[in-house]
Design a protein around this motif. Sequence first.
Motif, PDB file in Angstrom:
ATOM      1  N   VAL A 182       0.866  -1.188   0.000  1.00 28.01           N
ATOM      2  CA  VAL A 182       0.000   0.000   0.000  1.00 28.01           C
ATOM      3  C   VAL A 182       0.895   1.228   0.000  1.00 28.01           C
ATOM      4  O   VAL A 182       1.723   1.409   0.888  1.00 28.01           O
ATOM      5  N   VAL A 183       0.756   2.035  -1.032  1.00 23.78           N
ATOM      6  CA  VAL A 183       1.494   3.298  -1.107  1.00 23.78           C
ATOM      7  C   VAL A 183       0.441   4.381  -1.335  1.00 23.78           C
ATOM      8  O   VAL A 183      -0.018   4.599  -2.454  1.00 23.78           O
ATOM      9  N   ALA A 184       0.046   5.018  -0.261  1.00 27.41           N
ATOM     10  CA  ALA A 184      -1.022   6.025  -0.393  1.00 27.41           C
ATOM     11  C   ALA A 184      -0.498   7.266  -1.094  1.00 27.41           C
ATOM     12  O   ALA A 184       0.631   7.688  -0.841  1.00 27.41           O
ATOM     13  N   PRO A 185      -1.280   7.828  -2.018  1.00 28.77           N
ATOM     14  CA  PRO A 185      -0.897   9.113  -2.597  1.00 28.77           C
ATOM     15  C   PRO A 185      -0.819  10.182  -1.500  1.00 28.77           C
ATOM     16  O   PRO A 185      -1.174   9.940  -0.339  1.00 28.77           O
ATOM     17  N   GLY A 186      -0.376  11.355  -1.856  1.00 28.37           N
ATOM     18  CA  GLY A 186      -0.184  12.396  -0.852  1.00 28.37           C
ATOM     19  C   GLY A 186      -1.014  13.619  -1.116  1.00 28.37           C
ATOM     20  O   GLY A 186      -2.018  13.571  -1.828  1.00 28.37           O
ATOM     21  N   ILE A 187      -0.569  14.698  -0.549  1.00 32.99           N
ATOM     22  CA  ILE A 187      -1.275  15.968  -0.695  1.00 32.99           C
ATOM     23  C   ILE A 187      -0.252  17.078  -0.551  1.00 32.99           C
ATOM     24  O   ILE A 187       0.739  16.915   0.170  1.00 32.99           O
ATOM     25  N   ASP A 188      -0.466  18.163  -1.268  1.00 32.40           N
ATOM     26  CA  ASP A 188       0.446  19.302  -1.123  1.00 32.40           C
ATOM     27  C   ASP A 188      -0.110  20.230  -0.041  1.00 32.40           C
ATOM     28  O   ASP A 188      -1.029  21.020  -0.288  1.00 32.40           O
ATOM     29  N   GLY A 189       0.451  20.102   1.140  1.00 28.25           N
ATOM     30  CA  GLY A 189      -0.039  20.862   2.293  1.00 28.25           C
ATOM     31  C   GLY A 189       0.145  22.375   2.146  1.00 28.25           C
ATOM     32  O   GLY A 189      -0.536  23.158   2.819  1.00 28.25           O
ATOM     33  N   ALA A 190       1.054  22.781   1.248  1.00 27.81           N
ATOM     34  CA  ALA A 190       1.244  24.220   1.048  1.00 27.81           C
ATOM     35  C   ALA A 190       0.055  24.814   0.292  1.00 27.81           C
ATOM     36  O   ALA A 190      -0.247  26.002   0.423  1.00 27.81           O
ATOM     37  N   ILE A 191      -0.632  23.971  -0.476  1.00 28.05           N
ATOM     38  CA  ILE A 191      -1.804  24.455  -1.230  1.00 28.05           C
ATOM     39  C   ILE A 191      -3.089  24.176  -0.452  1.00 28.05           C
ATOM     40  O   ILE A 191      -3.934  25.055  -0.294  1.00 28.05           O
ATOM     41  N   PHE A 192      -3.207  22.932   0.027  1.00 22.52           N
ATOM     42  CA  PHE A 192      -4.469  22.521   0.641  1.00 22.52           C
ATOM     43  C   PHE A 192      -4.388  22.610   2.162  1.00 22.52           C
ATOM     44  O   PHE A 192      -3.855  21.719   2.824  1.00 22.52           O
ATOM     45  N   SER A 193      -4.914  23.699   2.682  1.00 20.45           N
ATOM     46  CA  SER A 193      -4.935  23.915   4.136  1.00 20.45           C
ATOM     47  C   SER A 193      -6.177  24.751   4.445  1.00 20.45           C
ATOM     48  O   SER A 193      -6.716  25.421   3.556  1.00 20.45           O
ATOM     49  N   PRO A 194      -6.645  24.720   5.697  1.00 20.16           N
ATOM     50  CA  PRO A 194      -7.869  25.467   6.008  1.00 20.16           C
ATOM     51  C   PRO A 194      -7.674  26.970   5.815  1.00 20.16           C
ATOM     52  O   PRO A 194      -6.554  27.476   5.924  1.00 20.16           O
ATOM     53  N   GLY A 195      -8.758  27.665   5.529  1.00 16.31           N
ATOM     54  CA  GLY A 195      -8.702  29.119   5.372  1.00 16.31           C
ATOM     55  C   GLY A 195     -10.093  29.688   5.545  1.00 16.31           C
ATOM     56  O   GLY A 195     -11.079  28.941   5.523  1.00 16.31           O
ATOM     57  N   PRO A 196     -10.198  31.004   5.736  1.00 19.78           N
ATOM     58  CA  PRO A 196     -11.515  31.585   6.013  1.00 19.78           C
ATOM     59  C   PRO A 196     -12.517  31.414   4.856  1.00 19.78           C
ATOM     60  O   PRO A 196     -12.184  31.709   3.713  1.00 19.78           O
ATOM     61  N   ARG A 197     -13.702  30.898   5.206  1.00 20.28           N
ATOM     62  CA  ARG A 197     -14.717  30.650   4.172  1.00 20.28           C
ATOM     63  C   ARG A 197     -15.183  31.947   3.528  1.00 20.28           C
ATOM     64  O   ARG A 197     -15.397  32.039   2.326  1.00 20.28           O
ATOM     65  N   ARG A 198     -15.330  32.987   4.402  1.00 17.90           N
ATOM     66  CA  ARG A 198     -15.860  34.262   3.895  1.00 17.90           C
ATOM     67  C   ARG A 198     -15.005  34.802   2.753  1.00 17.90           C
ATOM     68  O   ARG A 198     -15.498  35.133   1.680  1.00 17.90           O
ATOM     69  N   SER A 199     -13.680  34.853   2.974  1.00 14.75           N
ATOM     70  CA  SER A 199     -12.854  35.463   1.925  1.00 14.75           C
ATOM     71  C   SER A 199     -12.781  34.571   0.680  1.00 14.75           C
ATOM     72  O   SER A 199     -12.688  35.070  -0.443  1.00 14.75           O
ATOM     73  N   ALA A 200     -12.860  33.237   0.892  1.00 13.21           N
ATOM     74  CA  ALA A 200     -12.880  32.347  -0.286  1.00 13.21           C
ATOM     75  C   ALA A 200     -14.134  32.610  -1.108  1.00 13.21           C
ATOM     76  O   ALA A 200     -14.094  32.699  -2.335  1.00 13.21           O
ATOM     77  N   ARG A 201     -15.265  32.769  -0.417  1.00 18.50           N
ATOM     78  CA  ARG A 201     -16.525  33.041  -1.132  1.00 18.50           C
ATOM     79  C   ARG A 201     -16.472  34.391  -1.849  1.00 18.50           C
ATOM     80  O   ARG A 201     -16.937  34.525  -2.983  1.00 18.50           O
ATOM     81  N   ASP A 202     -15.885  35.373  -1.156  1.00 19.21           N
ATOM     82  CA  ASP A 202     -15.758  36.693  -1.796  1.00 19.21           C
ATOM     83  C   ASP A 202     -14.923  36.585  -3.066  1.00 19.21           C
ATOM     84  O   ASP A 202     -15.262  37.152  -4.095  1.00 19.21           O
ATOM     85  N   ALA A 203     -13.812  35.822  -2.959  1.00 15.92           N
ATOM     86  CA  ALA A 203     -12.914  35.693  -4.118  1.00 15.92           C
ATOM     87  C   ALA A 203     -13.639  35.065  -5.308  1.00 15.92           C
ATOM     88  O   ALA A 203     -13.353  35.378  -6.459  1.00 15.92           O
ATOM     89  N   LEU A 204     -14.584  34.158  -5.007  1.00 23.99           N
ATOM     90  CA  LEU A 204     -15.290  33.469  -6.096  1.00 23.99           C
ATOM     91  C   LEU A 204     -16.624  34.143  -6.441  1.00 23.99           C
ATOM     92  O   LEU A 204     -17.351  33.697  -7.325  1.00 23.99           O
ATOM     93  N   GLY A 205     -16.955  35.213  -5.691  1.00 25.19           N
ATOM     94  CA  GLY A 205     -18.226  35.907  -5.944  1.00 25.19           C
ATOM     95  C   GLY A 205     -19.431  35.075  -5.561  1.00 25.19           C
ATOM     96  O   GLY A 205     -20.469  35.132  -6.221  1.00 25.19           O
ATOM     97  N   ILE A 206     -19.288  34.276  -4.501  1.00 27.98           N
ATOM     98  CA  ILE A 206     -20.410  33.422  -4.078  1.00 27.98           C
ATOM     99  C   ILE A 206     -21.095  34.040  -2.867  1.00 27.98           C
ATOM    100  O   ILE A 206     -20.456  34.323  -1.856  1.00 27.98           O
ATOM    101  N   GLU A 207     -22.398  34.249  -3.005  1.00 24.64           N
ATOM    102  CA  GLU A 207     -23.180  34.763  -1.884  1.00 24.64           C
ATOM    103  C   GLU A 207     -24.231  33.730  -1.515  1.00 24.64           C
ATOM    104  O   GLU A 207     -24.357  32.714  -2.171  1.00 24.64           O
ATOM    105  N   GLY A 208     -25.000  34.027  -0.486  1.00 25.13           N
ATOM    106  CA  GLY A 208     -26.160  33.183  -0.188  1.00 25.13           C
ATOM    107  C   GLY A 208     -25.864  32.049   0.759  1.00 25.13           C
ATOM    108  O   GLY A 208     -24.930  32.101   1.552  1.00 25.13           O
ATOM    109  N   GLY A 209     -26.715  31.006   0.633  1.00 22.91           N
ATOM    110  CA  GLY A 209     -26.770  29.944   1.627  1.00 22.91           C
ATOM    111  C   GLY A 209     -25.676  28.912   1.517  1.00 22.91           C
ATOM    112  O   GLY A 209     -24.682  29.110   0.818  1.00 22.91           O
ATOM    113  N   PRO A 210     -25.882  27.789   2.229  1.00 31.30           N
ATOM    114  CA  PRO A 210     -24.856  26.751   2.288  1.00 31.30           C
ATOM    115  C   PRO A 210     -24.462  26.236   0.903  1.00 31.30           C
ATOM    116  O   PRO A 210     -25.313  26.070   0.033  1.00 31.30           O
TER     117      PRO A 210
END
Length: 401
Positions: A182-210
């Motif tokens: 078993v050789v599990a693939p990995g992840i690039d932690g420099a790219i994929f890490s938690p961040g504020p939802r609000r600013s991500a939504r603003d960056a994508l122009g997403i408003e509204g509900g869940p």
Amino acid sequence: MAVLSLHTSPLMLPGNGDAGGMNVYVRELCSALAQTGVDTSVFVRRHDATETVVEVAPGFRVVHVRAGPPDLPKEALPAVVEEFTEGVKHWMQRHPVDVLHANYWLSGVAGHRLKHDLELPLVSTFHTLARVKAETGDPEPQRRSNAEAEVIACSDVITANSVTEVQQLARLYGADPKRIDVVAPGIDGAIFSPGPRRSARDALGIEGGPLLLFVGRIQPLKGLDVAVETLAGLVARRHDAQLLVVGGASGPQGRRELQRFEESVERHGLRDRVRTAPPQPHHLLSTYYRAADVCLVPSRSESFGLVALEAAACGVPVVASDVGGLTTLVDHGRSGFRVGGRDPVGYIDAVSAILDDPRLAESMARRGAETAARYSWSATALRLRRIFAGLSSRVLLDCTV
Ligand code: UDP
């Protein structure tokens, strides 16, 4: 090391056509291997006017081999395996390698020939398997299934992406578990890490509900139909819920699946609740994940499921099907929910449970990110390096005797 990746190049943008998790896998793994000092050449079929050799990073290059006309669909590729194999062999006679690593069955067939012709050890990674796909309603040609069986029988090591894949290799192909690692693939932690939802939504122009998120190649196996039906059921409870789909058509049924998706959105009256985005460069995807309340991964089969891991790494609860690598990646009730079967009701209930309980959502986000932090491409590369090192002292398998 020679990495064979006949049908798709690590230089391609994943998320549509034949480019997906395997492209990410080859690119990230070879970068990480090169960093540990393993000189790596990736052999792909020349599909456009790219130069023959592209130096990606020190010690990591992509070699384009002429094999058939550039614009062949994947289904026509078995006919050019022979030509590809000859091209790779010709290159290797001038630039010797110590080990072959074949990815996907087409490269497995080429690797098997090269193993015998050049007396090299063969490591095979299948990414998907015909007999697994057949079990979940996505049949593949018999020729592929037979070829996989032959390659499996003569690979010195088979790497599986998950424990479930080990069981599938043994049960469906009679593979000797002693030769599977078993050789599990990995992840690039420099790219994929938690961040504020609000600013991500603003960056994508997403408003509204869940926001529910679906990321990946659009083909029946990925279960986008279930994602739409989940949203359809959910809007009865959460009228402002929405779905964002990132990716494009893939495979012979991709266009038809995209059309079915559009028809389903229309039929359920969800046109103003569903958005789509074309495939995104890997490094931009983290913004999409961070904007989401839940990431849906309703695949019919999945040897690993990088999208589930990336979403978790970005602190997003995952609701996924209870299949393949997802059974390892999604910790049921702790980092998300796994749903058995294809009935959207299970998905609707799971998503509602997360949306209705912010504390649960928060703890799932935390646990998901903690779990994902255990995966890295450098760990994947080290594990493969150890496998290669072990091969040098082994007698190679020989299916011809
Ligand atoms: N991906 C991407 N951009 C997109 C859609 C997908 O970079 O627009 C990447 C995604 O980040 C993931 C891979 O494609 O790393 C998909 O891998 P997964 O294992 O989920 O599915 P596969 O394509 O192997 O079936």
